[in-house]
Design an enzyme around this catalytic site. Structure first.
Site, PDB file in Angstrom:
ATOM      1  N   ASP A 178       0.875  -1.176   0.000  1.00  0.00           N
ATOM      2  CA  ASP A 178       0.000   0.000   0.000  1.00  0.00           C
ATOM      3  C   ASP A 178       0.906   1.219   0.000  1.00  0.00           C
ATOM      4  O   ASP A 178       0.987   1.967   0.981  1.00  0.00           O
ATOM      5  CB  ASP A 178      -0.941   0.011   1.200  1.00  0.00           C
ATOM      6  CG  ASP A 178      -1.993   1.118   1.103  1.00  0.00           C
ATOM      7  OD1 ASP A 178      -1.946   1.896   0.128  1.00  0.00           O
ATOM      8  OD2 ASP A 178      -2.848   1.213   1.993  1.00  0.00           O
ATOM      9  N   ASN A 183       1.566   6.601   3.633  1.00  0.00           N
ATOM     10  CA  ASN A 183       2.174   5.514   4.387  1.00  0.00           C
ATOM     11  C   ASN A 183       3.692   5.579   4.462  1.00  0.00           C
ATOM     12  O   ASN A 183       4.337   4.640   4.938  1.00  0.00           O
ATOM     13  CB  ASN A 183       1.723   4.178   3.805  1.00  0.00           C
ATOM     14  CG  ASN A 183       0.247   3.981   3.976  1.00  0.00           C
ATOM     15  OD1 ASN A 183      -0.363   4.524   4.891  1.00  0.00           O
ATOM     16  ND2 ASN A 183      -0.358   3.219   3.076  1.00  0.00           N
ATOM     17  N   ASP A 198       1.399   1.026   7.835  1.00  0.00           N
ATOM     18  CA  ASP A 198       0.298   0.338   7.152  1.00  0.00           C
ATOM     19  C   ASP A 198       0.816  -0.811   6.289  1.00  0.00           C
ATOM     20  O   ASP A 198       0.895  -0.713   5.064  1.00  0.00           O
ATOM     21  CB  ASP A 198      -0.530   1.314   6.316  1.00  0.00           C
ATOM     22  CG  ASP A 198      -1.441   2.170   7.184  1.00  0.00           C
ATOM     23  OD1 ASP A 198      -1.453   1.963   8.405  1.00  0.00           O
ATOM     24  OD2 ASP A 198      -2.152   3.029   6.638  1.00  0.00           O
TER      25      ASP A 198
END
Length: 258
Positions: A178, A183, A198
């Site tokens: 991701d 992130n 994440d």
């Protein structure tokens, strides 16, 4: 195209009853019915930041049935911590109502914090360098996690009819899974990458599975109406040329389920 709709709410949000004793262990008032949230995800998850006697921590909450696998994130974070700066897992658990994950806060701020949204000329190349750092530092050999095309197609929730013939793998890496801008954490002041968050989808795949999503998220987070080629800036900082075929394929795969 699926777009991120997570947000930092302006006002305190309700604390789920099962989560209250967990938060109390890490510094929240034991009877707190509402607390400021660091992040609220459209899928139903909430992240709280606490400053307790044991330091700053984040606590993620995922209600049952929303598809956020915090146990998977805890497992991947514990493995990746040997290679790159990721949150240290302090507690993970769950019950019939949902699951939680408590991690130690890392230095720096999200690349979509206000100071970096206002300075994309610093943030975007830093994001490119950060993803290259991750891909070079986290080894494929010994990685127990899979994020390959066959794995993702088995889990897809949308129409996969046009995705059954993927392009040949360019370079196999351990993908973040991701790699959207929020992130990656950037250092205050310098804007250099200092950490990653994440991690529930970490796994081995073609590097373009990350690159396609990372570049797609730039327009969401920094805008694309000023004539700047943020995608090109990112790829130059990462150290590769554009690949329209792989980019299109992996963005389409993302749209049917990351």
């Amino acid at each position: 195209m699926r777009v991120p709709v997570s947000q930092v709410p302006a006002h305190p949000v309700p604390v789920p009853v099962p989560l209250r004793p967990v938060l109390a262990r890490w510094g929240a008032p034991p009877d707190a019915a509402e607390l400021p949230a660091a992040w609220v995800n459209a899928a139903g998850g909430t992240t709280f930041r606490l400053h307790g006697p044991r330091g700053a921590v984040f606590c993620k909450w995922a209600p049952a049935g929303v598809g956020l696998d915090l146990a998977a994130e805890a497992e991947r974070a514990a493995w990746a911590a040997a290679f790159v700066p990721v949150p240290r897992v302090l507690e993970q658990g769950g019950d019939a109502s949902g699951s939680w994950l408590v991690t130690r806060a890392l230095p720096g701020a999200s690349a979509v914090a206000p100071q970096w949204v206002a300075r994309p000329e610093v943030a975007v190349p830093a994001l490119g360098r950060a993803l290259r750092w991750w891909h070079d530092a986290v080894p494929v050999a010994g990685c127990p996690f899979d994020w390959s095309v066959p794995h993702r197609l088995r889990r897809a929730v949308g129409d996969t009819g046009g995705l059954l013939d993927p392009p040949a793998v360019d370079r196999l890496v351990v993908c973040h899974g991701d790699a959207c801008s929020p992130n990656t954490l950037l250092a205050d002041g310098s804007g250099e990458p200092v950490g990653f968050v994440d991690l529930s989808a970490v796994g081995v795949a073609d590097r373009w599975a990350d690159l396609a999503v990372a570049t797609m998220s730039l327009g969401w987070n920094y805008g694309d109406d000023d004539g700047r080629d943020w995608e090109g800036t990112f790829l130059r900082a990462y150290g590769t040329a554009p690949d329209p075929v792989r980019t299109a394929y992996y963005r389409a795969l993302w749209d049917v389920g990351p």
